[in-house]
Write a protein that holds these residues in place. Structure first.
Motif, short mmCIF file in Angstrom:
data_model
loop_
_atom_site.label_atom_id
_atom_site.label_comp_id
_atom_site.label_asym_id
_atom_site.label_seq_id
_atom_site.Cartn_x
_atom_site.Cartn_y
_atom_site.Cartn_z
N ARG A 1 3.38 -135.08 -27.02
CA ARG A 1 4.19 -133.87 -27.09
C ARG A 1 5.20 -133.95 -28.23
O ARG A 1 5.49 -132.96 -28.90
CB ARG A 1 4.91 -133.63 -25.76
CG ARG A 1 3.96 -133.43 -24.58
CD ARG A 1 4.66 -132.80 -23.39
NE ARG A 1 5.82 -133.55 -22.96
CZ ARG A 1 5.81 -134.51 -22.06
NH1 ARG A 1 4.66 -134.88 -21.50
NH2 ARG A 1 6.92 -135.12 -21.70
N LEU B 1 3.50 -133.08 -31.40
CA LEU B 1 3.27 -131.64 -31.49
C LEU B 1 4.54 -130.92 -31.92
O LEU B 1 4.49 -130.01 -32.77
CB LEU B 1 2.80 -131.10 -30.13
CG LEU B 1 1.33 -131.34 -29.77
CD1 LEU B 1 1.08 -131.00 -28.31
CD2 LEU B 1 0.41 -130.53 -30.67
N ARG B 2 5.67 -131.31 -31.35
CA ARG B 2 6.94 -130.67 -31.74
C ARG B 2 7.24 -130.94 -33.21
O ARG B 2 7.70 -130.05 -33.93
CB ARG B 2 8.09 -131.19 -30.86
CG ARG B 2 8.05 -130.72 -29.43
CD ARG B 2 9.37 -131.01 -28.72
NE ARG B 2 9.68 -132.43 -28.69
CZ ARG B 2 9.31 -133.25 -27.72
NH1 ARG B 2 8.59 -132.81 -26.71
NH2 ARG B 2 9.66 -134.54 -27.75
N GLU C 1 5.14 -131.61 -35.65
CA GLU C 1 4.18 -130.99 -36.57
C GLU C 1 4.27 -129.47 -36.59
O GLU C 1 4.12 -128.86 -37.64
CB GLU C 1 2.76 -131.40 -36.19
CG GLU C 1 1.70 -130.93 -37.17
CD GLU C 1 0.34 -131.56 -36.91
OE1 GLU C 1 -0.61 -131.23 -37.65
OE2 GLU C 1 0.23 -132.37 -35.97
N TYR C 2 4.55 -128.86 -35.43
CA TYR C 2 4.47 -127.40 -35.36
C TYR C 2 5.81 -126.70 -35.13
O TYR C 2 5.89 -125.49 -35.27
CB TYR C 2 3.48 -126.98 -34.27
CG TYR C 2 2.07 -127.37 -34.59
CD1 TYR C 2 1.33 -126.69 -35.55
CD2 TYR C 2 1.47 -128.47 -33.97
CE1 TYR C 2 0.03 -127.05 -35.87
CE2 TYR C 2 0.17 -128.85 -34.28
CZ TYR C 2 -0.54 -128.14 -35.22
OH TYR C 2 -1.82 -128.51 -35.53
N ASN D 1 4.99 -124.77 -31.68
CA ASN D 1 4.43 -125.76 -30.78
C ASN D 1 3.75 -125.08 -29.59
O ASN D 1 4.42 -124.40 -28.79
CB ASN D 1 5.54 -126.69 -30.29
CG ASN D 1 5.05 -127.72 -29.29
OD1 ASN D 1 3.86 -127.92 -29.11
ND2 ASN D 1 5.99 -128.36 -28.62
N HIS E 1 2.56 -126.28 -26.90
CA HIS E 1 2.86 -126.86 -25.58
C HIS E 1 4.36 -126.79 -25.32
O HIS E 1 5.13 -127.65 -25.72
CB HIS E 1 2.39 -128.31 -25.49
CG HIS E 1 2.71 -128.93 -24.16
ND1 HIS E 1 1.94 -128.71 -23.04
CD2 HIS E 1 3.74 -129.73 -23.77
CE1 HIS E 1 2.47 -129.36 -22.02
NE2 HIS E 1 3.57 -129.98 -22.44
N GLY F 1 6.84 -125.11 -26.49
CA GLY F 1 7.82 -125.05 -27.56
C GLY F 1 8.93 -124.06 -27.19
O GLY F 1 8.76 -123.22 -26.31
#
Length: 280
Positions: A62, A65-66, A68-69, A73, A75, A77
């Motif tokens: 997770r 993901l935070r 990178e996006y 995000n 998931h 975000g």
């Protein structure tokens, strides 16, 4: 070990399990087999390490993901929560504007607050993500925002002008324009659209080798703590108990005898180590 002694240990394994099969699974059978074999300490230590490793792997996934996006995000975000709040506020705005169970003129102040939250929240997210695609889950929420705010604006058109009307119209325009923008960006950037739609799956797949390495390390460490005789005894008890449970009508997932002692506990936590894999 004498056959009678072994049978007594198998019975001991079964007796230490919950009565209802739904309250335990194969990893619990293996944990009890460790206990009956006199190595409860090894089982509990392995259980804690495998569970903690799974939790840490999912936290790291997770975090990546935070990183990178950011706002996009997929998931949980921050933009997901903002859009969800905007959808709810938009839905209540539509209900108040329609006059459901309340006089629209008496709830004008509440409508002002809700429409502001919905339109402003949507605008903040749109500015934050810029000219980049949102995943389909967020698009669905954007559709909800556009529809609910458009409905609220439509009801405002059916009655004499109210001071709150310009704000509702403005929020509706943001919702509709935002939906058009979101769909347009997804259409014009197919490669990035596919990337964000599959971001969680890709992140999980990238984490898999690291999780497998942890599982292999835990398995090796567990076997180092057990003698060859203890390993064989635990596997034999596990296998016999699972066979007996199946015969009694409480079948558990089949476990081959080639799976070493501790392998069931490790697999239970580190094969399906995150919420998405557990739902499969």
């Amino acid at each position: 070990m004498a056959d009678d002694d072994f049978e007594k240990q198998v019975v001991a394994v079964r007796s230490r399990l919950p009565v209802a099969a739904k309250h335990f699974d194969a990893k619990d059978v293996e944990r009890v087999a460790f206990d009956v074999a006199g190595r409860r300490d090894v089982a509990l230590d392995l259980w804690d390490q495998a569970r903690d490793a799974a939790d840490e792997a999912w936290r790291e996934c997770r975090r990546r993901l935070r990183w990178e996006y950011g706002a996009r995000n997929p998931h949980a975000g921050w933009s997901t929560f903002v859009l969800f709040a905007a959808v709810l506020s938009g839905a209540f705005s539509a209900a108040l504007a329609a006059g459901l169970r309340s006089d629209p003129y008496e709830t004008e102040g509440i409508l002002f607050v809700l429409a502001t939250i919905s339109g402003l929240g949507d605008l903040i997210v749109l500015i934050a993500v810029g000219w980049r695609p949102l995943n389909w889950g967020m698009v669905r929420m954007q559709i909800g925002i556009a529809v609910t705010l458009a409905v609220a604006a439509a009801f405002q058109l059916t009655r004499p002008a109210m001071p709150v009307a310009p704000l509702v119209f403005g929020a509706g325009a943001i919702g509709i324009a935002g939906l058009i923008l979101v769909l347009l960006v997804r259409a014009l950037r197919p490669a990035e659209r596919e990337e964000i739609d599959t971001a969680i799956n890709v992140a999980v797949a990238r984490m898999r080798p690291e999780v497998d390495a942890i599982a292999a390390r835990l398995q090796a460490e567990t076997l180092e703590k057990l003698s060859a005789q203890e390993q064989e005894r635990i596997v034999a008890l596990r296998t016999a108990a699972l066979v007996d449970l199946a015969a009694l009508g409480d079948p558990q997932p089949a476990v081959e005898e080639v799976v070493p002692a501790g392998g069931v506990i490790i697999s239970a936590f580190l094969v399906k180590w995150n919420s998405y894999l557990r739902r499969e």
